[in-house]
Design a protein around this motif. Structure first.
Motif, mmCIF file in Angstrom:
data_model
loop_
_atom_site.group_PDB
_atom_site.id
_atom_site.type_symbol
_atom_site.label_atom_id
_atom_site.label_comp_id
_atom_site.label_asym_id
_atom_site.label_seq_id
_atom_site.Cartn_x
_atom_site.Cartn_y
_atom_site.Cartn_z
ATOM 1 N N LYS A 2 0.814 -0.949 0.428
ATOM 2 C CA LYS A 2 -0.075 0.300 0.348
ATOM 3 C C LYS A 2 0.478 1.096 0.555
ATOM 4 C CE LYS A 2 -3.727 2.588 3.004
ATOM 5 N NZ LYS A 2 -3.876 2.308 3.758
ATOM 6 N N GLN A 3 0.542 2.628 -0.344
ATOM 7 C CA GLN A 3 1.520 3.648 -0.985
ATOM 8 C C GLN A 3 0.609 4.362 0.142
ATOM 9 O OE1 GLN A 3 4.191 4.010 -2.673
ATOM 10 N NE2 GLN A 3 3.843 1.775 -3.169
ATOM 11 N N MET A 293 14.672 -1.325 13.052
ATOM 12 C CA MET A 293 13.281 -1.072 12.399
ATOM 13 C C MET A 293 12.421 -2.664 12.002
ATOM 14 S SD MET A 293 13.140 1.954 10.346
ATOM 15 C CE MET A 293 13.971 2.750 9.975
ATOM 16 N N GLY A 294 12.631 -3.481 13.325
ATOM 17 C CA GLY A 294 11.972 -5.054 12.742
ATOM 18 C C GLY A 294 12.159 -5.443 11.730
ATOM 19 N N ALA A 423 8.752 1.400 6.394
ATOM 20 C CA ALA A 423 9.917 0.629 6.853
ATOM 21 C C ALA A 423 9.201 -1.126 6.801
ATOM 22 C CB ALA A 423 10.913 0.375 7.744
ATOM 23 N N LYS A 424 7.743 -0.823 8.631
ATOM 24 C CA LYS A 424 6.794 -1.645 8.809
ATOM 25 C C LYS A 424 6.448 -2.055 7.791
ATOM 26 C CE LYS A 424 3.801 -1.470 12.346
ATOM 27 N NZ LYS A 424 2.939 -0.641 13.457
ATOM 28 N N GLU A 425 5.286 -1.403 6.952
ATOM 29 C CA GLU A 425 5.036 -2.867 6.248
ATOM 30 C C GLU A 425 5.534 -3.440 5.035
ATOM 31 O OE1 GLU A 425 2.414 -0.072 3.292
ATOM 32 O OE2 GLU A 425 1.514 0.928 4.605
ATOM 33 N N PHE A 429 5.795 -7.823 5.240
ATOM 34 C CA PHE A 429 5.408 -8.599 4.470
ATOM 35 C C PHE A 429 6.204 -9.907 4.206
ATOM 36 C CE2 PHE A 429 7.291 -9.386 0.205
ATOM 37 C CZ PHE A 429 6.597 -10.373 -0.768
ATOM 38 N N LEU A 430 8.246 -9.425 4.227
ATOM 39 C CA LEU A 430 8.857 -9.814 4.803
ATOM 40 C C LEU A 430 8.941 -10.703 5.875
ATOM 41 C CD1 LEU A 430 11.464 -8.085 4.213
ATOM 42 C CD2 LEU A 430 11.107 -9.045 2.416
ATOM 43 N N ASN A 431 8.346 -10.715 6.884
ATOM 44 C CA ASN A 431 7.795 -11.802 8.318
ATOM 45 C C ASN A 431 7.055 -12.802 7.402
ATOM 46 O OD1 ASN A 431 9.538 -11.017 9.806
ATOM 47 N ND2 ASN A 431 8.488 -9.992 10.846
#
Length: 662
Positions: A2-3, A293-294, A423-425, A429-431
């Motif tokens: 999402k932008q 940054m998580g 970065a959180k978004e 996705f990576l998680n």
């Protein structure tokens, strides 16, 4: 993904009323905003050429690749001479000073400013330029302070003042990094102000962001205008929320419309970290891969790198500052996951397409990164033309009240929050799509041979002047055991063991094991260094983390790991081993300490400290003093980390501590 939409006050939404910038374009009959800086400069010059006014003879100092010269030349200033020390930059000035080129009729002079003594018949109305800024830069601040005027480069302003006294122009414009204001707790800044005032000039100064003046790049710099007579106010921004009418900032993507595409584009970024660029969201840098940054698989420690390390530009915003110097991973990189071309970097700096920069890629980048963006320079030059030289312009100029505060710092903080959310978004996705790096239950055993060279190269292949090391790994979820011994000797007993554990409170120990044991079969200095190298190699292989510094954290913060070194039986060896035992535990590390302070911590005589520090460097420890980093006070030493960190690429490896009397 999402932008995110930016807040209204950041996207610079404005009313239907014409902005000041639009008024300027209309007056200059510029209809197409693409490549507007080039058209802006040409149109101003053409309009001025039609006017009947006396040329403003100008001397350019520290000219570099000619950024300020382009700006002032476009604004009707006659650049009579350009003084520059570096021959590789003078070649660019010469190329563009011939007939028909952008700076035609200007005279480049390749000379050290200390040796520049203008002829008695040289008369100038104005002087422009800013001396090299490294001694006041962020790099200096990061290395334990700013050297400022303690560095020979920091005293070059005195040569500027000498020429002001000699030539007595009506005024001058001086540019530098804003770190100059805080250098030496403000003492340098006061000395610079006093020097200009004693030369007979009243000075006016402001920190400006180039993005506020139509440059697709955030670049904060200090500008000083000095006048013999009259008063001066800095011009209002032409772009951004602080501008009359709130003209939108120029984005990186807009700046690259119709850019020259003939230059070959190198696909991707090579090297150890190049692949990491792909996952970084536009606008972020290496910090995307940090625990803070998580990121699920941190590669770097928080604030362990400069902000331009793996920095990927955001096409919807101006880019961050283009640096003159940098390594393989110094951004900005394109949002297309590649390096920007020289043509693109020129656009982002508002250097005209037709302006030829001479040299290889790195020399071109140096000239681009060191220059004042011409579009910012043009607006400043026009303000001087209007308010100081009394030249009537075809459009109104708007001036900042003396106490008017600009909002670019506040907006920078807003932007930080926006990119943190991006970065959180991405991390969410990576998680959801993890790349497993964990060791499976049960033990993993491996035996390898490595070679350690005098320059701390760690290699699978034998090199000249290298020591052969046998390494044995036994890795499981309870402990990583790493054993080292020289040659082919098979010893049963460990001579020393280093236990590496997470510090208390470090809940994000990235290794899927409780601790690490580094074991040496002989009491050999080479094995001490080799064990840390072997640990680092396995750390990179299994976790993707860059190096041991990232595991421990940047030295100016509390370390995330601790080490305990023990010896088998009674140690009958040089006191250096006891110093290593203390260093591994963090004693005498990460602080600037005097020889007597180190001696007290280590239990040795102060007179021997210098010799022991030299020995630590020979083992691979980074040791700094005033001789290696001028920002460190005389008589103080700094060992940043509790373990050896030198590699063949280390800048510190090419420096020396000097001698005990330095």
């Amino acid at each position: 993904m999402k932008q995110l939409s930016l807040p209204l006050d950041f996207t610079n939404s404005h009313s239907q009323e014409a902005t000041w910038f639009q008024e300027i374009l209309e007056a200059l009959k510029i209809k197409d905003k693409s490549v507007f800086p080039d058209k802006f400069g040409l149109s101003i010059r053409q309009w001025l050429d039609k006017q009947n006014y006396a040329p403003i003879k100008t001397l350019s100092l520290f000219s570099g690749g000619g950024g300020l010269d382009i700006a002032f030349h476009d604004a009707g200033f006659d650049i009579v001479q350009m003084v520059e020390l570096e021959d590789k930059y003078v070649k660019t000035l010469e190329k563009n000073s011939i007939s028909g080129k952008w700076l035609e009729n200007s005279q480049p002079i390749c000379i050290d400013i200390k040796d520049f003594f203008p002829s008695t018949d040289l008369q100038v109305d104005f002087i422009i330029g800013g001396p090299p800024c490294q001694s006041f830069s962020a790099a200096g601040r990061r290395a334990a302070g700013v050297s400022g005027t303690n560095d020979s480069r920091g005293t070059l302003f005195k040569e500027y003042v000498r020429l002001l006294k000699k030539l007595q122009p009506k005024g001058f414009l001086f540019e530098n990094v804003y770190g100059i204001i805080g250098s030496q707790k403000g003492k340098d800044w006061q000395a610079i102000q006093d020097a200009f005032k004693n030369a007979g000039y009243k000075i006016y100064f402001r920190i400006l962001d180039a993005a506020d003046y139509g440059v697709p790049q955030h670049r904060e710099r200090l500008f000083i205008v000095g006048l013999k007579e009259g008063n001066y106010l800095f011009p209002y921004p032409t772009h951004g929320p602080d501008s009359p009418g709130q003209e939108p900032l120029i984005t990186a993507k807009d700046a690259l419309i119709k850019v020259d595409t003939s230059e070959s584009i190198e696909e991707g970024i090579n090297g150890k970290y190049g692949h990491l660029l792909n996952d970084i969201p536009p606008g972020l840098n290496y910090s995307f891969y940090t625990e803070e940054m998580g990121h699920p698989n941190p590669v770097f420690s928080w604030r362990s790198k400069f902000s331009d390390f793996l920095y990927k530009a955001d096409p919807k915003m101006p880019v961050r500052t283009i640096k003159a110097q940098g390594g393989q991973y110094t951004g900005p990189f394109s949002w297309e996951n590649r390096k920007f071309t020289i043509a693109e970097l020129k656009r982002l700096q508002t250097i005209p397409d037709a302006y030829e920069i001479v040299g290889n890629r790195q020399v071109c980048i140096e000239q681009i990164g060191n220059s004042v963006p011409p579009q910012l320079g043009r607006i400043l030059a026009l303000s001087i033309l209007d308010s100081v030289m009394a030249v009537a312009l075809p459009f109104p100029m708007h001036y900042l009240p003396e106490n008017k505060q600009l909002g670019f710092r506040r907006r920078k903080r807003q932007l930080t929050k926006i990119y943190a959310q991006k970065a959180k978004e991405r991390i969410i996705f990576l998680n959801k799509n993890p790349k497993s790096i964990l060791i499976k239950k049960g033990a993993t055993k491996e035996q390898v041979v490595r070679y350690l060279s005098d320059d701390f190269t760690w290699s699978k292949h034998q090199l000249s002047q290298s020591t052969k090391i046998n390494i044995e790994y036994e890795l499981n979820d309870n402990c990583w055991v790493i054993i080292a011994q020289s040659a082919e000797i098979q010893e049963n007993q460990n001579e020393f063991v280093i236990d590496v554990l997470p510090c208390w409170g470090n809940e994000n120990w990235v290794l899927e094991t409780d601790k690490v044991k580094l074991c040496a079969k002989q009491l050999d200095i080479h094995l001490f260094t080799a064990l840390w190298k072997a640990f680092e190699e396995k750390l990179l292989e299994i976790t993707g983390m860059a190096d041991l510094v990232q595991l421990s954290g940047y030295y100016q913060y509390s370390p995330k790991i601790t080490g305990i070194m023990n010896f088998e039986g009674e140690l009958k060896a040089d006191i250096l081993w006891r110093i290593l035992q203390s260093s591994v535990r963090g004693i005498g590390v990460a602080k600037q300490l005097s020889a007597s302070e180190l001696a007290s911590l280590w239990g040795v005589a102060p007179k021997n400290i210098f010799s022991y520090l030299q020995s630590l460097r020979s083992i691979g420890y980074e040791v700094r003093n005033h001789n290696t980093n001028s920002q460190i006070p005389q008589g103080k030493y700094l060992i940043p980390y509790a373990f050896p960190t030198l590699t063949p690429r280390s800048v510190q490896l090419r420096k020396t501590l000097g001698n005990i009397n330095e």
